[in-house]
Scaffold this motif. Structure first.
Motif, PDB file in Angstrom:
ATOM      1  N   UNK A  99       0.863  -1.183   0.000  1.00  0.00           N
ATOM      2  CA  UNK A  99       0.000   0.000   0.000  1.00  0.00           C
ATOM      3  C   UNK A  99       0.899   1.233   0.000  1.00  0.00           C
ATOM      4  N   UNK A 100       1.162   1.739  -1.178  1.00  0.00           N
ATOM      5  CA  UNK A 100       2.163   2.781  -1.365  1.00  0.00           C
ATOM      6  C   UNK A 100       1.824   4.079  -0.649  1.00  0.00           C
ATOM      7  N   UNK A 101       0.526   4.418  -0.588  1.00  0.00           N
ATOM      8  CA  UNK A 101       0.123   5.725  -0.077  1.00  0.00           C
ATOM      9  C   UNK A 101      -0.595   5.695   1.273  1.00  0.00           C
ATOM     10  N   UNK A 102      -1.130   4.572   1.677  1.00  0.00           N
ATOM     11  CA  UNK A 102      -1.960   4.565   2.874  1.00  0.00           C
ATOM     12  C   UNK A 102      -1.588   3.482   3.877  1.00  0.00           C
ATOM     13  N   UNK A 103      -0.373   2.963   3.785  1.00  0.00           N
ATOM     14  CA  UNK A 103       0.092   2.011   4.785  1.00  0.00           C
ATOM     15  C   UNK A 103       0.265   2.728   6.118  1.00  0.00           C
ATOM     16  N   UNK A 104       0.306   1.965   7.201  1.00  0.00           N
ATOM     17  CA  UNK A 104       0.428   2.530   8.546  1.00  0.00           C
ATOM     18  C   UNK A 104       1.888   2.874   8.826  1.00  0.00           C
ATOM     19  N   UNK A 105       2.400   3.878   8.115  1.00  0.00           N
ATOM     20  CA  UNK A 105       3.822   4.209   8.181  1.00  0.00           C
ATOM     21  C   UNK A 105       4.007   5.627   7.646  1.00  0.00           C
ATOM     22  N   UNK A 106       4.880   6.408   8.277  1.00  0.00           N
ATOM     23  CA  UNK A 106       5.118   7.766   7.804  1.00  0.00           C
ATOM     24  C   UNK A 106       5.716   7.768   6.396  1.00  0.00           C
ATOM     25  N   UNK A 107       6.355   6.689   5.998  1.00  0.00           N
ATOM     26  CA  UNK A 107       6.920   6.620   4.649  1.00  0.00           C
ATOM     27  C   UNK A 107       5.821   6.630   3.602  1.00  0.00           C
ATOM     28  N   UNK A 108       4.686   6.016   3.903  1.00  0.00           N
ATOM     29  CA  UNK A 108       3.536   6.082   2.999  1.00  0.00           C
ATOM     30  C   UNK A 108       2.991   7.512   2.954  1.00  0.00           C
ATOM     31  N   UNK A 109       3.017   8.214   4.087  1.00  0.00           N
ATOM     32  CA  UNK A 109       2.591   9.610   4.124  1.00  0.00           C
ATOM     33  C   UNK A 109       3.502  10.464   3.241  1.00  0.00           C
ATOM     34  N   UNK A 110       4.788  10.175   3.280  1.00  0.00           N
ATOM     35  CA  UNK A 110       5.736  10.890   2.423  1.00  0.00           C
ATOM     36  C   UNK A 110       5.404  10.642   0.957  1.00  0.00           C
ATOM     37  N   UNK A 111       5.195   9.380   0.602  1.00  0.00           N
ATOM     38  CA  UNK A 111       4.830   9.053  -0.778  1.00  0.00           C
ATOM     39  C   UNK A 111       3.562   9.779  -1.202  1.00  0.00           C
ATOM     40  N   UNK A 112       2.599   9.823  -0.302  1.00  0.00           N
ATOM     41  CA  UNK A 112       1.313  10.462  -0.605  1.00  0.00           C
ATOM     42  C   UNK A 112       1.499  11.960  -0.833  1.00  0.00           C
ATOM     43  N   UNK A 113       2.347  12.582  -0.023  1.00  0.00           N
ATOM     44  CA  UNK A 113       2.597  14.019  -0.168  1.00  0.00           C
ATOM     45  C   UNK A 113       3.297  14.325  -1.485  1.00  0.00           C
ATOM     46  N   UNK A 158      -4.654  10.167  -7.284  1.00  0.00           N
ATOM     47  CA  UNK A 158      -3.984  11.452  -7.483  1.00  0.00           C
ATOM     48  C   UNK A 158      -4.715  12.611  -6.823  1.00  0.00           C
ATOM     49  N   UNK A 159      -6.024  12.699  -7.008  1.00  0.00           N
ATOM     50  CA  UNK A 159      -6.767  13.847  -6.465  1.00  0.00           C
ATOM     51  C   UNK A 159      -6.832  13.774  -4.942  1.00  0.00           C
ATOM     52  N   UNK A 160      -7.019  12.580  -4.392  1.00  0.00           N
ATOM     53  CA  UNK A 160      -6.988  12.437  -2.933  1.00  0.00           C
ATOM     54  C   UNK A 160      -5.628  12.868  -2.392  1.00  0.00           C
ATOM     55  N   UNK A 161      -4.560  12.477  -3.071  1.00  0.00           N
ATOM     56  CA  UNK A 161      -3.217  12.853  -2.626  1.00  0.00           C
ATOM     57  C   UNK A 161      -2.986  14.347  -2.762  1.00  0.00           C
ATOM     58  N   UNK A 162      -3.609  14.947  -3.772  1.00  0.00           N
ATOM     59  CA  UNK A 162      -3.547  16.404  -3.942  1.00  0.00           C
ATOM     60  C   UNK A 162      -4.117  17.101  -2.709  1.00  0.00           C
ATOM     61  N   UNK A 163      -5.262  16.655  -2.245  1.00  0.00           N
ATOM     62  CA  UNK A 163      -5.875  17.229  -1.042  1.00  0.00           C
ATOM     63  C   UNK A 163      -5.020  16.951   0.198  1.00  0.00           C
ATOM     64  N   UNK A 164      -4.441  15.758   0.274  1.00  0.00           N
ATOM     65  CA  UNK A 164      -3.604  15.413   1.427  1.00  0.00           C
ATOM     66  C   UNK A 164      -2.449  16.401   1.564  1.00  0.00           C
ATOM     67  N   UNK A 165      -1.776  16.675   0.450  1.00  0.00           N
ATOM     68  CA  UNK A 165      -0.650  17.608   0.493  1.00  0.00           C
ATOM     69  C   UNK A 165      -1.129  19.025   0.774  1.00  0.00           C
ATOM     70  N   UNK A 166      -2.275  19.377   0.237  1.00  0.00           N
ATOM     71  CA  UNK A 166      -2.854  20.691   0.520  1.00  0.00           C
ATOM     72  C   UNK A 166      -3.086  20.847   2.022  1.00  0.00           C
ATOM     73  N   UNK A 167      -3.578  19.803   2.669  1.00  0.00           N
ATOM     74  CA  UNK A 167      -3.798  19.872   4.119  1.00  0.00           C
ATOM     75  C   UNK A 167      -2.482  20.058   4.864  1.00  0.00           C
ATOM     76  N   UNK A 168      -1.437  19.366   4.434  1.00  0.00           N
ATOM     77  CA  UNK A 168      -0.131  19.551   5.067  1.00  0.00           C
ATOM     78  C   UNK A 168       0.329  21.002   4.944  1.00  0.00           C
TER      79      UNK A 168
END
Length: 462
Positions: free
Chosen positions: A243-257, A310-320
């Motif tokens: 799970x590249x973007x939503x695994x229980x790990x900050x590395x997935x959060x980095x990928x998502x951003x 992609x669009x969900x990840x766009x919002x995720x980075x916007x929130x950051x």
């Protein structure tokens, strides 16, 4: 004791679970009953569901079952809906059914439901927030950057590429157009931090203006650079392999951003494409490889495209980024009071943004909270994130469209600043007092870029 998905529970397992659910009558609890229906629901869950979704559904089903365990009640019957959620056929209150939220800016369903309230808050804020960022673009504090446009690529062997259109080029502004206090701040604040989140280019006499050279569709194909970013800078081992973007790990959060950053750039490309077409300029196929905005939107940002999230990840980075601006709000207001941002009119524009209700909405903290929660579990490895954000900045020197390189560096610095303020070095957040003028400017400018990108996604929906 629950069976594995898609496996029928043995009679012994069912009986053991039923026995464990019986309570003495003097506790006020009776036989809950209908456990076989619960097992039947669980056994029908598709194996294709992610582990987190599977756990959530099982927990929701169990909670709904236990909510009906009152003394001396007759067994309740579970039925299933199209969303595979058990519904108890009585009027006793129980937890709400699990539902997937559809994005307004995409027909795709959310993978991380915790982002839904923040996404709704952003969508509601954009009509009033976007015009304010349009005004902000005129302020020297947020539009002028000393940037090395001649640095060589250190990551990919390249042949010299001449951009097919003149819109690739940018030129430094005249020296007298750069306020002295901006120059002094950039020279004074620049320092070398061995393990910092990012390293901006060494300040020089050459400043470039985002107002003179805004985001545009230049015809440049940056696929090679983005491929390197995702394949070599992103994380792919361990939980991220599944799970590249939503695994229980900050590395997935980095990928998502980072994916969100890519999505924003794609949105800007499509927006530039539409603007050229609407202006009557047209898109010459000899100069522009992509000429149909709808086709490109579906390929780059659509749910069936190259990156369905992609669009969900766009919002995720916007929130950051919004969380980063919120953390830096007092510092920015202090700079206003000290005259560093500009005159009274300039400060009024900035104050209008910083006092916007969206920055006080707790739902926008969902992405930052997720990142910090994961980072605190393994803060000793955060150096890997800092190393990668520095590489993310340097790989922008491999972009052979100067306008694209310029805006890519600003956006990357904005993201790096948001990460720095969110988790810092130990997962607890960075010190905004030590944040440089160019970092604050890039952070706020990045929010404007993402606002524009989300607007494009909303506009492209049928």
């Amino acid at each position: 004791k629950f069976p594995q998905p898609n496996k029928s529970p043995s009679p012994a397992d069912q009986q053991a679970a039923i026995n464990s659910s019986r309570y003495p009558t003097d506790t006020g609890r009776g036989n809950c009953g209908s456990l076989r229906e619960l097992f039947s629901f669980i056994s029908r869950l598709p194996a294709s569901l992610s582990p987190d979704t599977m756990r959530y559904l099982i927990a929701a089903a169990s909670a709904g079952y236990l909510a009906n365990c009152d003394a001396f009640v007759s067994p309740r019957t579970f039925t299933t809906t199209n969303s595979l959620v058990p519904v108890v056929n009585n009027d006793i209150p129980h937890p709400p059914s699990f539902q997937t939220t559809a994005l307004t800016a995409s027909v795709a369903a959310l993978h991380d439901e915790s982002l839904a309230p923040g996404i709704q808050a952003i969508d509601a804020a954009l009509p009033t927030l976007a015009p304010l960022f349009a005004e902000l673009r005129s302020l020297p504090y947020f539009r002028l950057y000393s940037c090395d446009m001649l640095a060589s690529c250190e990551y990919i062997p390249q042949e010299l590429f001449e951009c097919y259109t003149e819109s690739c080029e940018i030129y430094p502004v005249d020296d007298d157009e750069v306020p002295t206090d901006i120059k002094m701040a950039d020279f004074k604040e620049h320092e070398f931090e061995l393990d910092g989140w990012a390293r901006w280019d060494m300040p020089s006499e050459d400043y470039y203006d985002t107002l003179l050279f805004p985001e545009d569709y230049t015809g440049y194909d940056g696929a090679e650079v983005w491929r390197f970013i995702h394949d070599r800078i992103g994380f792919h081992e361990g939980a991220m392999s599944a799970d590249e973007y939503d695994a229980d790990d900050w590395k997935a959060d980095f990928n998502k951003a980072v994916s969100g950053l890519h999505a924003m750039v794609s949105a800007q490309v499509i927006k530039g494409m539409k603007e050229k077409i609407n202006s009557g300029e047209g898109l010459d196929p000899d100069s522009y490889e992509w000429t149909d905005p709808s086709v490109e939107f579906n390929r780059r940002l659509g749910p069936q495209g190259e990156t369905p999230e992609a669009v969900e990840n766009l919002y995720f980075t916007m929130m950051l980024l919004l969380s980063g601006v919120r953390a830096a709000r007092d510092r920015l207001l202090m700079d206003c009071d000290m005259g560093k941002v500009g005159d009274a009119q300039a400060c009024q524009v900035l104050r209008s943004i910083l006092t916007h209700p969206v920055f006080d909405d707790p739902s926008i903290e969902a992405a930052s909270h997720r990142l910090r929660t994961h980072a605190l579990k393994n803060s000793n490895s955060l150096w890997e994130a800092r190393m990668r954000t520095r590489d993310l900045m340097r790989i922008m020197n491999c972009v052979q469209c100067n306008k694209c390189r310029f805006h890519g560096k600003i956006s990357t610095l904005g993201l790096s600043t948001a990460l720095q303020l969110s988790v810092g070095h130990r997962g607890t957040g960075g010190d905004v007092v030590k944040t440089h003028r160019v970092e604050l400017a890039a952070l706020v400018s990045a929010v404007g870029k993402f606002s524009s990108g989300i607007d494009l996604c909303l506009e492209m929906q049928p």
